[in-house]
Motif scaffolding. Structure first.
Motif, PDB file in Angstrom:
ATOM      1  N   SER A  75       0.460   4.290   6.091  1.00  0.00           N
ATOM      2  CA  SER A  75      -0.372   3.984   4.853  1.00  0.00           C
ATOM      3  C   SER A  75      -0.609   4.694   3.552  1.00  0.00           C
ATOM      4  O   SER A  75      -1.629   4.879   3.121  1.00  0.00           O
ATOM      5  CB  SER A  75      -1.779   3.285   5.391  1.00  0.00           C
ATOM      6  OG  SER A  75      -1.626   2.310   6.292  1.00  0.00           O
TER       7      SER A  75
ATOM      8  N   ASN B 146       0.750  -1.025  -0.021  1.00  0.00           N
ATOM      9  CA  ASN B 146       0.166  -0.142  -0.082  1.00  0.00           C
ATOM     10  C   ASN B 146       0.933   1.229   0.118  1.00  0.00           C
ATOM     11  O   ASN B 146       0.459   2.122  -0.809  1.00  0.00           O
ATOM     12  CB  ASN B 146      -0.803   0.008   1.203  1.00  0.00           C
ATOM     13  CG  ASN B 146      -1.989   1.207   1.088  1.00  0.00           C
ATOM     14  OD1 ASN B 146      -2.713   1.106   0.111  1.00  0.00           O
ATOM     15  ND2 ASN B 146      -2.250   1.853   1.995  1.00  0.00           N
ATOM     16  N   SER B 147       1.864   1.249   0.632  1.00  0.00           N
ATOM     17  CA  SER B 147       2.812   2.557   0.875  1.00  0.00           C
ATOM     18  C   SER B 147       3.499   2.616  -0.508  1.00  0.00           C
ATOM     19  O   SER B 147       3.530   3.679  -0.867  1.00  0.00           O
ATOM     20  CB  SER B 147       3.819   2.311   1.949  1.00  0.00           C
ATOM     21  OG  SER B 147       3.057   1.887   3.273  1.00  0.00           O
TER      22      SER B 147
END
Length: 247
Positions: free
Chosen positions: A143, A10-11
Motif C-alpha cells: 500500500s 493507493n500504490s
C-alpha cells in the motif's frame, strides 16, 4: 533495464508522492471518477505522460488488481546496509532493521513493508537469491510503503548479520522455540530482527549468529503465526518497549 509496473490507486498515489521516477501512467478509458481525479491532478502537476487505454491492456501489463490505473516506473533502487544505519543515525534513533531469510511469498513481503513502515523500521535486508524480490505485487500489497522503506539486497545474509553486529546492532530471530518470549526480551537498543521463510523458519547458520531468539507465546491450537503477522507483533513490541524507555 526493463521498467516495473505499480498497480492500484493507493500504490500509484504513493509513488507519485514519494518522488520516484515515473515514466508514464495508464488509466482505463472513462475511469476518471473518485480518487482517480486527484491522482490525475498529481500526474499533470508532475508533467508525467498520461495515456487512456482499454481495461484489457492494463490486465496484460500486470496480473494484479489494478483498479483502472497502472504506473510505469523506474526499477527499484536497492541501498547498502550502511545507508540504512545512516538513516537511523540521522534521525537520532536506534536502528531497527528487519532481515528476511528466504521469504518467498510477495504478499508476506508487502505486508511486512507496510507494518514495518508504520512501526518505524529504518530498512529491510533481503538475499539476492532464494527469496522474493521487490516487484509489483510486493508494492501493491505494501500500500505504498515500498516507496518509503529502504531495502538492501545482499549476497550473503550471514555476512550481513556480522556487519550489523560490527555496526553495533543486536540480532534476534523470531523462533517458536526461542529462549525468551517477546516480553522477556530486551528489544530497546539498536536491533536487527530476522524473520524466517514460510514453513522453514530461519536457516541454521543464520540462527546461530543471533544473539538470542525470541518467541511469541501462543495460547491456541495453532502453534505459529505466518511471517508477516509475527513481524507485526514483534515490531510493535519493540516500539512499546522503546516508548516506555522515553517516558
Amino acid at each position: 533495464m526493463m521498467p516495473d509496473y505499480v498497480a492500484g490507486r493507493n500504490s500509484v498515489s504513493e509513488v507519485l508522492k514519494s518522488g520516484r521516477a515515473v515514466n508514464k501512467v495508464f488509466i482505463a478509458r472513462g475511469n476518471t471518477e473518485g480518487s482517480i481525479r486527484a491522482i490525475v491532478g498529481m500526474i499533470k502537476e508532475r508533467k508525467i505522460p498520461l495515456q487512456e487505454v482499454d481495461k484489457q491492456y492494463l490486465d496484460k501489463l500486470t496480473g494484479e488488481r489494478h483498479q483502472g490505473i497502472v504506473a510505469e516506473v523506474a526499477p527499484y533502487e536497492y541501498v547498502e546496509i550502511e545507508d540504512i544505519i545512516a538513516i537511523a543515525r540521522d534521525k537520532g534513533e536506534e536502528p531497527l532493521v528487519v532481515i528476511l531469510a528466504d521469504l518467498e511469498d510477495p504478499h508476506n513481503f508487502g505486508a511486512i513493508l507496510r507494518t514495518g513502515e508504520a512501526a518505524g523500521i529504518h530498512g529491510v535486508i533481503i538475499p539476492k537469491r532464494r527469496g522474493v524480490q521487490l516487484n509489483a505485487t510486493v508494492a501493491k500489497v505494501s500500500s505504498g510503503a515500498a516507496e518509503y522503506v529502504p531495502v538492501a539486497r545482499v549476497a550473503n545474509l550471514v555476512q550481513a548479520v556480522e556487519k550489523l553486529k560490527e555496526l553495533g546492532l543486536w540480532v534476534t530471530g523470531a523462533d517458536m522455540h526461542g529462549e525468551k518470549n517477546l516480553w522477556q526480551a530486551d528489544l530497546r537498543g539498536p536491533l536487527a530482527l530476522i524473520i524466517g521463510g514460510e514453513g522453514r523458519g530461519i536457516p541454521k547458520l543464520l540462527k546461530e549468529k543471533c544473539d538470542f531468539l525470541t518467541n511469541i507465546p501462543m495460547k491456541g491450537a495453532i502453534s505459529s503465526l505466518n511471517a508477516s503477522a509475527a513481524a507485526a507483533v514483534l515490531l510493535f513490541e519493540v516500539q512499546r518497549q522503546r516508548s516506555k524507555m522515553e517516558e
